[in-house]
Motif scaffolding. Structure first.
Motif, PDB file in Angstrom:
ATOM      1  N   UNK A   1       0.882  -1.185  -0.065  1.00 48.24           N
ATOM      2  CA  UNK A   1      -0.073   0.167  -0.049  1.00 48.24           C
ATOM      3  C   UNK A   1       1.050   1.176   0.006  1.00 48.24           C
ATOM      4  N   UNK A   2       1.914   1.185   0.909  1.00 45.80           N
ATOM      5  CA  UNK A   2       2.773   2.435   1.127  1.00 45.80           C
ATOM      6  C   UNK A   2       3.603   2.721  -0.379  1.00 45.80           C
ATOM      7  N   UNK A   3       3.963   1.616  -0.942  1.00 49.90           N
ATOM      8  CA  UNK A   3       4.737   1.678  -2.189  1.00 49.90           C
ATOM      9  C   UNK A   3       3.831   2.299  -3.304  1.00 49.90           C
ATOM     10  N   UNK A   4       2.575   1.889  -3.596  1.00 52.85           N
ATOM     11  CA  UNK A   4       1.715   2.285  -4.355  1.00 52.85           C
ATOM     12  C   UNK A   4       1.414   3.883  -4.324  1.00 52.85           C
ATOM     13  N   UNK A   5       1.061   4.161  -3.075  1.00 52.73           N
ATOM     14  CA  UNK A   5       0.757   5.455  -2.881  1.00 52.73           C
ATOM     15  C   UNK A   5       1.926   6.443  -3.203  1.00 52.73           C
ATOM     16  N   UNK A   6       3.294   5.978  -3.018  1.00 49.83           N
ATOM     17  CA  UNK A   6       4.346   6.719  -3.310  1.00 49.83           C
ATOM     18  C   UNK A   6       4.532   6.549  -5.044  1.00 49.83           C
ATOM     19  N   UNK A   7       4.193   5.559  -5.370  1.00 49.52           N
ATOM     20  CA  UNK A   7       4.521   5.526  -6.922  1.00 49.52           C
ATOM     21  C   UNK A   7       3.372   6.264  -7.841  1.00 49.52           C
ATOM     22  N   UNK A   8       2.137   6.223  -7.282  1.00 44.85           N
ATOM     23  CA  UNK A   8       1.101   7.006  -7.692  1.00 44.85           C
ATOM     24  C   UNK A   8       1.387   8.482  -7.751  1.00 44.85           C
ATOM     25  N   UNK A   9       1.882   9.190  -6.602  1.00 46.12           N
ATOM     26  CA  UNK A   9       2.151  10.409  -6.171  1.00 46.12           C
ATOM     27  C   UNK A   9       3.416  10.695  -7.438  1.00 46.12           C
ATOM     28  N   UNK A  10       4.349  10.055  -7.228  1.00 49.27           N
ATOM     29  CA  UNK A  10       5.571  10.212  -8.169  1.00 49.27           C
ATOM     30  C   UNK A  10       5.374  10.535  -9.839  1.00 49.27           C
ATOM     31  N   UNK A  11       4.315   9.433 -10.104  1.00 53.34           N
ATOM     32  CA  UNK A  11       3.783   9.155 -11.434  1.00 53.34           C
ATOM     33  C   UNK A  11       2.903  10.556 -11.893  1.00 53.34           C
ATOM     34  N   UNK A  12       2.100  10.843 -10.912  1.00 52.81           N
ATOM     35  CA  UNK A  12       1.313  12.048 -11.451  1.00 52.81           C
ATOM     36  C   UNK A  12       2.313  13.204 -11.361  1.00 52.81           C
ATOM     37  N   UNK A  13       3.076  13.446 -10.547  1.00 56.31           N
ATOM     38  CA  UNK A  13       3.940  14.738 -10.566  1.00 56.31           C
ATOM     39  C   UNK A  13       4.967  14.616 -11.870  1.00 56.31           C
ATOM     40  N   UNK A  14       5.636  13.403 -12.354  1.00 57.01           N
ATOM     41  CA  UNK A  14       6.408  13.546 -13.397  1.00 57.01           C
ATOM     42  C   UNK A  14       5.353  13.701 -14.775  1.00 57.01           C
TER      43      UNK A  14
END
Length: 574
Positions: free
Chosen positions: A331-344
């Motif tokens: 869950x924590x990994x996916x939250x971070x991946x989603x945040x980074x992907x949106x920002x990029x």
């Protein structure tokens, strides 16, 4: 001379006015045809309304599987298509009218081509057969008032007749040489048994009663399920077991039904929205798989000190560092991946979806590796993830899934599509997998350009499977590959035996569907290369992405027209 020039000016103005008037007239004609089509679909297939966020006045009808009704629908489509052909596409300039024309034209032509398959005569299918429609509908069925209860009972009392008609259609199919392979029939027989093995209390068909709670209605609904619906399912299962299975075909290739070759090409057209052939798909897929294997070996040397493809795939699967340890970590990994992907993604796209996507883990009783659920007026968009058995889930695979389903994949594309203003309602009704899944496949590669992948294994895994579907589907249906050959080719990519078997069955029941992902993805890649080549230093990837996404889900043939128009306009300004 002055009089002559004035005369020319008048002629020019009249010509321009006539052209504008004709364009407007053609546009109005398209909208009228689309209005008629949209309304007729809701009348003939009322269950579609639940997926379109459309409010139905009543909830007591369902589409018919009677072959006479099917023929009536086909006559309607033909009459509509004749009117569509009278419209001159070349003078359509308004965006919404062009899109509406493309959608309606592809839908009508594809449906007409698919008639050669006569799918109503061999609709034995464990994934999208008649039972899937009813099982999905049961959870949409509104209750909660006396009127809604009566409507629910009216609709669901037709269930036994519907099932009886399915049996009648299958018998006609047998007489004409149309059957589903035995292997699939056995799966459906087992599926029918599962539906009967539920206790009445736990049966999925009891959903309306559970949601309503009225004692009299609960009792009446229970009697309906127990005395009519379950016996109908038992009759269907008995027919399959006692009669149909004996005459079902052994061969799985679609070539073994009447007009099988024409049917397969129609399936390709339907799923890919292109004129590509099965042999062309096979050759292209084989070439890409070969190139991917070369790149995997290159990455494998660096990561695992191996230059053997099969060994590299095995080493990736056995890499203990690539597996999650806990559900919280997933869950924590996916939250971070989603945040980074949106920002990029904000650096690579000029437009972003107005709606956010929210991570929603599967409930314990649900199943799924991961998926995307688009937003509706009642709920936000969801990126579904599985938190079960973390020790069996790989971080690299999880990254690929995130970029495919959320940013820059499905959520970005479908979110932008949802924000487009002015599209005709049929844009919600007609969608094309080759575009939608093609974009998601393209996004897996784009994510690498965006430096989103953090696990090196993801760079290997994202190359082991793509385009294999382009190989195995035509290989099974056109090239004579055996079940063993097909499954081995899929498992070479690291796919489990269980998943390979599921995909094998999928190729049988949905010929050509598995090819749509990469046919679409490769077309988008091809259009980008075309734009880069023609525009040179003036190519802007943000602008290209906007052009691909600005019309929503459209046929690949229309996407090429749209991108070529953009290239030509941009080139003329250089």
């Amino acid at each position: 001379m002055k009089t002559y020039l004035v005369g020319l000016s008048v002629i020019f103005i009249l010509t321009a006015c006539n052209k504008k008037s004709e364009t407007q007239e053609q546009g109005n004609s398209i909208i009228k045809l689309a209005d008629v089509y949209y309304q007729r679909v809701l009348e003939s297939y009322p269950e579609y309304a639940y997926y379109l966020d459309e409010d139905l006045g009543r909830h007591d009808q369902i589409s018919s599987n009677d072959l006479l009704k099917v023929e009536e629908w086909e006559r309607f489509e033909d009459s509509l298509y004749l009117k569509l052909r009278e419209i001159d596409e070349s003078i359509i300039t308004e965006k919404k009218n062009r899109i509406t024309y493309w959608l309606l034209k592809e839908e009508l032509e594809s449906n007409k081509a698919m008639r050669v398959c006569k799918r109503n005569l061999w609709n034995v299918n464990h994934r999208s057969g008649w039972q899937s429609k009813w099982l999905s509908l049961i959870n949409f069925q509104p209750v909660g008032s006396e009127e809604l209860r009566e409507q629910a009972l009216t609709r669901w009392n037709t269930f036994p007749d519907y099932v009886a008609t399915e049996i009648k259609n299958l018998k006609k199919g047998v007489a004409l040489g149309y059957t589903m392979p035995k292997e699939i029939v056995k799966l459906v027989i087992d599926q029918m048994q599962v539906l009967q093995d539920y206790t009445i209390k736990e049966s999925p068909f009891m959903s309306p009663a559970k949601r309503d709670g009225d004692e009299d209605f609960v009792a009446e609904w229970k009697a309906l399920v127990d005395e009519k619906m379950l016996p109908a399912i038992a009759n269907y299962q008995k027919y399959l077991s006692d009669e149909y299975l004996k005459v079902a075909r052994e061969e799985v290739s679609i070539l073994n039904i009447p007009n099988g070759a024409e049917c397969y090409q129609a399936q390709i057209r339907s799923y890919t929205t292109s004129g590509i052939t099965g042999n062309e798909i096979f050759e292209l897929g084989s070439k890409i798989v070969k190139n991917n294997k070369t790149k995997v070996i290159e990455l494998g040397k660096e990561l695992y000190k191996s230059d053997n493809f099969n060994e590299i795939v095995k080493l990736v699967e056995e890499d203990s560092l690539d597996y999650f340890k806990t559900s919280d970590e997933i869950l924590e990994t996916n939250i971070q991946l989603l945040e980074n992907a949106k920002k990029e993604s904000e650096k690579w796209f000029a437009v972003m979806p107005s709606k956010e996507v929210t991570i929603k883990p599967y409930e314990p009783h649900e199943a799924g590796r991961g998926s995307y659920e688009g937003a509706t007026k009642d709920k936000p968009a969801y990126f579904r993830i599985n938190l079960q058995n973390p020790e069996k889930q790989q971080k690299g695979s999880n990254e690929i899934l995130t970029y495919h389903e959320a940013y820059p994949g499905h959520h970005l594309q479908r979110g932008i599509e949802r924000d487009i203003v002015g599209l005709h309602p049929i844009s919600k009704m007609i969608s094309f997998g080759s575009y939608v899944e093609g974009w998601a496949r393209y996004s897996e590669q784009l994510a690498e350009e965006m430096n989103l992948y953090k696990n090196r294994s993801a760079l290997i895994k994202r190359r082991t499977w793509p385009s294999r579907g382009m190989v195995v589907d035509p290989a099974l249906h056109l090239k004579g590959w055996t079940k063993e050959q097909v499954m081995n080719f899929m498992m070479e990519s690291g796919t489990t035996k269980e998943s390979a078997l599921s995909l094998y069955h999928r190729i049988i029941i949905w010929p050509a569907q598995l090819t749509s992902y990469d046919v679409g993805g490769e077309e988008i890649k091809s259009l980008r290369k075309r734009a880069e080549s023609k525009l040179g230093d003036d190519f802007d990837v943000r602008e290209f992405h906007s052009e691909v996404l600005k019309n929503g889900s459209i046929p690949l043939s229309a996407l090429r027209i749209s991108i070529d128009d953009w290239i030509d306009k941009k080139s003329s300004k250089l």
